[in-house]
Design a protein around this motif. Structure first.
Motif, PDB file in Angstrom:
ATOM      1  N   ALA A 182      57.144  35.249  54.255  1.00  0.00           N
ATOM      2  CA  ALA A 182      55.762  35.168  53.764  1.00  0.00           C
ATOM      3  C   ALA A 182      55.503  36.209  52.692  1.00  0.00           C
ATOM      4  O   ALA A 182      54.836  35.934  51.685  1.00  0.00           O
ATOM      5  N   SER A 183      56.071  37.383  52.867  1.00  0.00           N
ATOM      6  CA  SER A 183      55.924  38.434  51.869  1.00  0.00           C
ATOM      7  C   SER A 183      56.791  38.142  50.645  1.00  0.00           C
ATOM      8  O   SER A 183      56.341  38.265  49.509  1.00  0.00           O
ATOM      9  N   ASN A 184      58.029  37.717  50.893  1.00  0.00           N
ATOM     10  CA  ASN A 184      58.966  37.449  49.790  1.00  0.00           C
ATOM     11  C   ASN A 184      58.490  36.315  48.889  1.00  0.00           C
ATOM     12  O   ASN A 184      58.697  36.348  47.672  1.00  0.00           O
ATOM     13  N   LEU A 185      57.855  35.292  49.465  1.00  0.00           N
ATOM     14  CA  LEU A 185      57.356  34.149  48.691  1.00  0.00           C
ATOM     15  C   LEU A 185      55.920  34.354  48.226  1.00  0.00           C
ATOM     16  O   LEU A 185      55.304  33.442  47.685  1.00  0.00           O
ATOM     17  N   GLU A 186      55.388  35.547  48.457  1.00  0.00           N
ATOM     18  CA  GLU A 186      54.043  35.912  48.025  1.00  0.00           C
ATOM     19  C   GLU A 186      52.985  34.974  48.614  1.00  0.00           C
ATOM     20  O   GLU A 186      52.107  34.461  47.922  1.00  0.00           O
ATOM     21  N   LEU A 187      53.081  34.778  49.922  1.00  0.00           N
ATOM     22  CA  LEU A 187      52.118  33.947  50.646  1.00  0.00           C
ATOM     23  C   LEU A 187      51.030  34.795  51.300  1.00  0.00           C
ATOM     24  O   LEU A 187      50.218  34.273  52.073  1.00  0.00           O
ATOM     25  N   LEU A 188      50.999  36.095  50.964  1.00  0.00           N
ATOM     26  CA  LEU A 188      50.049  37.017  51.584  1.00  0.00           C
ATOM     27  C   LEU A 188      49.156  37.666  50.536  1.00  0.00           C
ATOM     28  O   LEU A 188      49.567  37.897  49.398  1.00  0.00           O
ATOM     29  N   THR A 189      47.927  37.962  50.930  1.00  0.00           N
ATOM     30  CA  THR A 189      47.009  38.698  50.067  1.00  0.00           C
ATOM     31  C   THR A 189      47.336  40.185  50.149  1.00  0.00           C
ATOM     32  O   THR A 189      48.218  40.607  50.906  1.00  0.00           O
ATOM     33  N   ALA A 190      46.603  40.975  49.388  1.00  0.00           N
ATOM     34  CA  ALA A 190      46.808  42.433  49.417  1.00  0.00           C
ATOM     35  C   ALA A 190      46.493  42.996  50.802  1.00  0.00           C
ATOM     36  O   ALA A 190      46.983  44.067  51.169  1.00  0.00           O
ATOM     37  N   ASN A 191      45.670  42.283  51.576  1.00  0.00           N
ATOM     38  CA  ASN A 191      45.315  42.726  52.931  1.00  0.00           C
ATOM     39  C   ASN A 191      46.253  42.158  53.987  1.00  0.00           C
ATOM     40  O   ASN A 191      45.952  42.180  55.186  1.00  0.00           O
ATOM     41  N   ASN A 192      47.398  41.603  53.547  1.00  0.00           N
ATOM     42  CA  ASN A 192      48.422  41.085  54.446  1.00  0.00           C
ATOM     43  C   ASN A 192      47.951  39.879  55.258  1.00  0.00           C
ATOM     44  O   ASN A 192      48.383  39.662  56.385  1.00  0.00           O
ATOM     45  N   GLU A 193      47.070  39.075  54.654  1.00  0.00           N
ATOM     46  CA  GLU A 193      46.617  37.836  55.276  1.00  0.00           C
ATOM     47  C   GLU A 193      47.152  36.655  54.468  1.00  0.00           C
ATOM     48  O   GLU A 193      47.444  36.792  53.268  1.00  0.00           O
ATOM     49  N   PHE A 194      47.274  35.487  55.105  1.00  0.00           N
ATOM     50  CA  PHE A 194      47.755  34.316  54.379  1.00  0.00           C
ATOM     51  C   PHE A 194      46.798  33.963  53.249  1.00  0.00           C
ATOM     52  O   PHE A 194      45.584  33.950  53.428  1.00  0.00           O
ATOM     53  N   ASN A 195      47.372  33.667  52.064  1.00  0.00           N
ATOM     54  CA  ASN A 195      46.550  33.292  50.914  1.00  0.00           C
ATOM     55  C   ASN A 195      46.507  31.766  50.757  1.00  0.00           C
ATOM     56  O   ASN A 195      47.028  31.022  51.602  1.00  0.00           O
ATOM     57  N   TYR A 196      45.906  31.304  49.659  1.00  0.00           N
ATOM     58  CA  TYR A 196      45.741  29.866  49.468  1.00  0.00           C
ATOM     59  C   TYR A 196      47.064  29.171  49.154  1.00  0.00           C
ATOM     60  O   TYR A 196      47.226  27.979  49.427  1.00  0.00           O
ATOM     61  N   VAL A 197      48.033  29.914  48.613  1.00  0.00           N
ATOM     62  CA  VAL A 197      49.367  29.350  48.415  1.00  0.00           C
ATOM     63  C   VAL A 197      49.959  28.998  49.772  1.00  0.00           C
ATOM     64  O   VAL A 197      50.527  27.917  49.964  1.00  0.00           O
ATOM     65  N   ALA A 198      49.831  29.923  50.721  1.00  0.00           N
ATOM     66  CA  ALA A 198      50.329  29.678  52.077  1.00  0.00           C
ATOM     67  C   ALA A 198      49.641  28.458  52.684  1.00  0.00           C
ATOM     68  O   ALA A 198      50.288  27.623  53.333  1.00  0.00           O
ATOM     69  N   TYR A 199      48.336  28.347  52.473  1.00  0.00           N
ATOM     70  CA  TYR A 199      47.581  27.201  53.002  1.00  0.00           C
ATOM     71  C   TYR A 199      48.143  25.891  52.462  1.00  0.00           C
ATOM     72  O   TYR A 199      48.338  24.926  53.213  1.00  0.00           O
ATOM     73  N   LEU A 200      48.441  25.846  51.157  1.00  0.00           N
ATOM     74  CA  LEU A 200      48.975  24.623  50.548  1.00  0.00           C
ATOM     75  C   LEU A 200      50.382  24.306  51.047  1.00  0.00           C
ATOM     76  O   LEU A 200      50.762  23.135  51.152  1.00  0.00           O
ATOM     77  N   MET A 201      51.167  25.332  51.350  1.00  0.00           N
ATOM     78  CA  MET A 201      52.550  25.127  51.770  1.00  0.00           C
ATOM     79  C   MET A 201      52.709  24.991  53.281  1.00  0.00           C
ATOM     80  O   MET A 201      53.809  24.725  53.773  1.00  0.00           O
TER      81      MET A 201
END
Length: 442
Positions: A168-187
């Motif tokens: 999740a970190s390597n694919l940049e699926l996290l925000t600066a606050n270490n929460e899932f971002n919208y990229v993660a939601y789409l994937m």
């Protein structure tokens, strides 16, 4: 080869690589860096290309901010029996990019000016930072945090890649606050996003006969489903003769795949809109929520220069071989379709692929006299007729001049010319300084 505003040569991997990369990321057309070529354009080669590629990727990942992952390609090419490394860089949307150790200052920010990388002024840095894209899907927190990624893991494993605990970190699926971002939601395996593929009877949107939704799953899975559906719809007209079997698709498969991937990867998901694919009796329309990127005009767009809207998605699609070399999609599409196929607005981009009107030769009723005929049984497309008319007016005309008159690229012109040669209607006399000769054609 010479150095230009978009090309930089380096004989070996040096400490200044990141500086050159930053300059191209901040340049509106991006650029290319060649390792293994000296400043005079002489090929010297790189001995250990594998190790050098790993060093480059590691340095670009760790030494530049904001992240440039998804904005570069690294590949090995052979020129004059030497192995060189080509780094292709897209212009970034989060300018100014800078060297982490120097910070966002004139010592860390650079931009391409001519064939040199020059420090940015403080004023330029401040102006770029104030207009930086802040509402990117990588920074938007997902409204769901209970996300799973089994589908994405399967796709990576199928490519021989394994996602570890830090994926999740390597694919940049996290925000600066270490929460899932919208990229993660789409994937993620489950989400509220779907892509529409509609089919109409006739040439208007009045009679909807089929409406398919592909989604509520990983965007990668939706993409593959859309590609499979359109491949099924891309029917083949077939003629069987005593000598051969001739097949012809409604739309060119290479251009179709590129257009589908581009529409999905470059769509503006911050507006909660998805691409649409609409099939009519005479055409296919692909509409994505995204106009031209800031700083890019029509000419840049058609040359393949782009600012990836969703670099995180771009990176994942490159990992899974859904996207090839940066900037290669548009030239592929323009090899088969003209610029008139594209319609831009402030908020949307629509690509229209007309039904293939290339006649099947000697097909009797199939294709008939579509495009007219020359010499009785020889059928020509409208485009081939246009090429002949141009040559009638100027038998010494160049490929480039013909391409400009017809508003298509040179590779497409060469394709039409080869067809005319095969039909024994045209031949070239005297090489590059010669002329065109029309055969059996007044």
């Amino acid at each position: 080869m010479i150095e230009t505003d978009r090309i930089e040569f380096k004989e070996i991997l040096t400490e200044t690589l990141e500086k050159e990369v930053v300059a191209f990321l901040n340049y509106r057309q991006g650029g290319v860096i060649y390792l293994g070529i000296d400043k005079n354009g002489k090929m010297v080669g790189i001995k250990d290309t594998d190790a050098t590629q790993l060093k480059i990727k590691d340095r670009l990942k760790n030494n530049i901010a904001p992240s440039c992952m998804g904005l570069f390609d690294i590949e090995v090419e052979e020129k004059q029996s030497k192995h060189i490394i080509k780094i292709t860089l897209a212009s970034g949307s989060e300018t100014p990019y800078y060297l982490k150790k120097q910070g966002m200052s004139s010592r860390g920010c650079f931009v391409r000016l001519g064939s040199a990388s020059e420090p940015m002024s403080t004023q330029m840095i401040e102006e770029l930072f104030s207009s930086r894209t802040r509402n990117s899907i990588g920074k938007i927190r997902s409204n769901r945090q209970d996300l799973t990624f089994e589908q994405l893991k399967i796709y990576y494993e199928a490519r021989g890649l394994k996602l570890n605990d830090q994926f999740a970190s390597n694919l940049e699926l996290l925000t600066a606050n270490n929460e899932f971002n919208y990229v993660a939601y789409l994937m993620a395996d489950s989400n509220g996003t779907s892509i529409k593929v509609a089919k109409y009877e006739g040439i208007t949107r009045v009679n909807l006969v089929e409406n398919n939704e592909y989604g509520y799953c990983s965007l990668m899975k939706s993409t593959k489903q859309v590609l499979e559906k359109l491949e099924l719809e891309n029917k083949t007209a077939t003629l069987i003769t005593s000598k051969e079997r001739i097949n012809q698709k409604l739309w060119n498969p290479v251009a179709l795949r590129e257009a589908v991937i581009n529409a999905i990867v470059h769509n503006d998901y911050t507006r909660e809109l998805t691409p649409t694919f609409e099939i009519f009796d005479d055409r296919l329309e692909i509409t994505s929520a995204n106009g031209l990127s800031t700083g890019i005009d029509n000419e840049d767009f058609f040359k393949g220069f782009s600012i990836p809207v969703n670099r995180e998605i771009m990176r994942i699609y490159k990992d899974l071989d859904m996207v090839e070399q940066l900037g290669s999609g548009m030239p592929r599409i323009l090899s088969y379709y003209t610029k008139k196929s594209f319609d831009f607005s402030n908020n949307f981009l629509r690509i229209t692929f007309s039904i293939n009107d290339e006649p099947i030769e000697n097909s009797g009723s199939m294709g008939g006299s579509m495009g007219g005929s020359i010499g009785g049984s020889i059928n020509l497309t409208p485009r081939q007729q246009e090429v002949l008319e141009i040559i009638k007016r100027d038998k010494k005309i160049s490929y480039r001049a013909m391409a400009e008159q017809l508003d298509i690229n040179e590779s497409a012109i060469k394709k039409h010319l080869n067809k005319l040669k095969e039909k024994n209607l045209l031949k070239r006399v005297g090489g590059t300084r010669g002329y065109w000769e029309l055969i059996n054609n007044d």
